[in-house]
Motif scaffolding. Structure first.
Motif, short mmCIF file in Angstrom:
data_model
loop_
_atom_site.label_atom_id
_atom_site.label_comp_id
_atom_site.label_asym_id
_atom_site.label_seq_id
_atom_site.Cartn_x
_atom_site.Cartn_y
_atom_site.Cartn_z
N ALA A 133 9.65 23.65 -34.38
CA ALA A 133 10.21 24.79 -35.11
C ALA A 133 9.11 25.74 -35.57
CB ALA A 133 11.03 24.28 -36.30
N ARG A 134 8.00 25.17 -36.06
CA ARG A 134 6.91 26.00 -36.57
C ARG A 134 6.21 26.78 -35.46
NH1 ARG A 134 4.62 25.20 -41.70
NH2 ARG A 134 6.23 24.37 -43.09
N THR A 135 6.17 26.21 -34.27
CA THR A 135 5.42 26.84 -33.18
C THR A 135 6.32 27.49 -32.13
OG1 THR A 135 5.36 24.75 -31.94
CG2 THR A 135 3.51 25.20 -33.43
N ALA A 136 7.60 27.66 -32.46
CA ALA A 136 8.56 28.18 -31.48
C ALA A 136 8.15 29.55 -30.94
CB ALA A 136 9.95 28.27 -32.11
N GLY A 137 7.54 30.39 -31.77
CA GLY A 137 7.17 31.73 -31.34
C GLY A 137 5.84 31.80 -30.61
N TRP A 138 5.08 30.69 -30.57
CA TRP A 138 3.78 30.71 -29.89
C TRP A 138 3.98 30.91 -28.39
CZ3 TRP A 138 -0.47 26.86 -31.75
CH2 TRP A 138 -0.59 26.94 -33.14
N ARG A 139 3.06 31.62 -27.78
CA ARG A 139 3.07 31.71 -26.32
C ARG A 139 2.82 30.32 -25.75
NH1 ARG A 139 3.62 36.67 -24.42
NH2 ARG A 139 3.04 35.96 -22.32
N ARG A 140 3.45 30.03 -24.60
CA ARG A 140 3.46 28.68 -24.07
C ARG A 140 2.08 28.16 -23.68
NH1 ARG A 140 7.55 26.66 -26.36
NH2 ARG A 140 6.68 28.17 -27.81
N LYS A 141 1.25 29.01 -23.09
CA LYS A 141 -0.07 28.53 -22.68
C LYS A 141 -0.91 28.18 -23.91
CE LYS A 141 -2.52 30.14 -19.16
NZ LYS A 141 -3.45 30.94 -18.30
N ARG A 142 -0.85 29.01 -24.93
CA ARG A 142 -1.60 28.73 -26.16
C ARG A 142 -1.18 27.38 -26.75
NH1 ARG A 142 -0.55 31.81 -31.89
NH2 ARG A 142 -2.03 30.61 -33.15
N LEU A 143 0.13 27.11 -26.72
CA LEU A 143 0.62 25.86 -27.29
C LEU A 143 0.17 24.66 -26.45
CD1 LEU A 143 2.30 24.86 -29.65
CD2 LEU A 143 4.36 25.14 -28.25
#
Length: 408
Positions: free
Chosen positions: A88-98
């Motif tokens: 939930a906290r990282t939902a907005g992160w771009r996928r590669k960064r995550l």
């Protein structure tokens, strides 16, 4: 998984449309998918590696093997407890960064494990590795689907999930060999090296994709009410419990049969059959995951019945291991596809719940198997597996409209 318009073919979606690169020429982006498969390999092997180096690890940390074995449970708990809130906290992160963040977490956790002489510090590092796994598992299947053309999304997930049987069939034996030859710390250091190489591979070969729009992730309560999600999650818990009970204590059960010297061969046959199972699943999943899930569960049940035969011969045990691998190999792909299809617009949240429950079931399976072993003896293990698989078959059969639809 991400709830873009490609999650479920033919299903309507009200989620905001996100701009992302279209697959080239309708083909699978193999370099990117193989990088994701390597991430799955790192995730799976980091979890199971202590099983292959338990004696040396236990001696160096100054605790018993049972206590050292809880490093696997600590990892699973790290994933189960943090996957939902972190997703939930990282939902907005771009996928590669995550994905890069998760991989860096594995590198850090395995480095600490490799140099630690403290049991408490080691357990902390294992929990951190589980946190990194929670991020990875909630991300990888959806990432693979979004990188592929709509008609090949199931196959893309199957390619990514090959990391699981490879970790079990090759990674754990290789780690055990390294542990015996040059020490268990070298095995964990090797995991760090693989993670560092993977960081570069991801940076070069994996296309970036956007995260979710703000407010796009559905609450857990609403997702549970989505038709089909609950049956898939129930099947996941029972199936993973059954597998973990048998896999964790297979050496003890083979010893009970008088076949202790065959453990390595049995696991090799299981791993090879798992690869065959995931290959077949990848070929057929886009045509019907309901029938594949039923067939896989039935094969697993037949394997458990064969294991339960008193005084089973080596040949029968190897046949059972092959059936088990064939039935189990495609399970991660099938269940992640099923929950994505059932979740629809809420597929991301449903996927994260599956990850949490999967790891909770793994942790519970280790404990339950140990209690069975101590209380009723090794002979009870295959019967407990059968008891868990019967309701799985019933739920999959009954979830004809939602969860495991008859249309496939």
């Amino acid at each position: 998984m991400t709830h873009d318009t490609t999650v479920a073919a033919g299903s309507a979606t009200s989620a905001p449309v996100r701009t992302e690169p279209a697959p080239v020429s309708g083909r699978l982006p193999l370099p990117a998918l193989l990088a994701l498969a390597t991430a799955v390999f790192v995730t799976s092997l980091t979890e199971t590696l202590p099983a292959g180096v338990l004696p040396g690890m236990s001696a160096d940390l100054g605790v018993g093997e049972a206590a050292t074995g809880q490093s696997v449970t600590g990892y699973a708990l790290g994933t189960a407890l943090t996957a939902v809130p972190l997703a939930a906290r990282t939902a907005g992160w771009r996928r590669k960064r995550l994905l890069l963040t998760s991989t860096a977490g594995f590198a850090a956790a395995n480095t600490v494990t490799a140099v630690s002489s403290s049991y408490a510090l080691t357990m902390g590092a294992r929990f951190l590795a589980g946190v990194a796994a929670g991020i990875a598992w909630a991300l990888l299947a959806g990432y693979a689907r979004r990188l592929a053309p709509a008609h090949l999304q199931g196959r893309a997930v199957a390619v990514a999930m090959t990391g699981i049987p490879l970790a079990l069939s090759l990674g754990v034996p290789a780690g055990s060999f390294l542990g015996e030859a040059v020490g268990w710390r070298v095995a964990f250091t090797a995991m760090t090296v693989i993670a560092v190489v993977l960081l570069g591979w991801i940076a070069l070969a994996v296309p970036d994709l956007p995260g979710e729009p703000r407010g796009g992730r559905a609450p857990v309560a609403r997702t549970l009410k989505t038709p089909g999600v609950l049956p898939v999650l129930a099947v996941t818990v029972a199936l993973v419990l059954a597998h973990t009970v048998l896999y964790t204590y297979v050496a003890a059960y083979l010893d009970h049969l008088g076949l202790a010297g065959s453990t390595g061969l049995v696991l090799l046959v299981f791993g090879a059959a798992s690869l065959a199972g995931i290959w077949f699943t990848g070929r057929r999943i886009d045509h019907g995951f309901r029938s594949l899930t039923l067939a896989g569960t039935i094969l697993f049940a037949v394997a458990a019945a064969a294991f339960a035969v008193p005084a089973a011969s080596t040949a029968l045990v190897l046949v059972a291991a092959a059936l088990w691998g064939l039935g189990w190999g495609g399970a991660p792909t099938l269940l992640q596809t099923a929950v994505a299809e059932a979740g629809g617009d809420d597929a991301d949240t449903a996927q994260t719940m599956l990850v949490s429950l999967w790891n909770a079931a793994m942790a519970a399976g280790g404990v339950a198997g140990g209690l069975l072993l101590g209380g009723l003896g090794a002979g009870a293990l295959p019967w407990s597996v059968l008891a868990l698989l019967v309701p799985v078959i019933a739920v999959v059969t009954g979830a004809r409209a939602h969860g495991f639809p008859a249309r496939g």
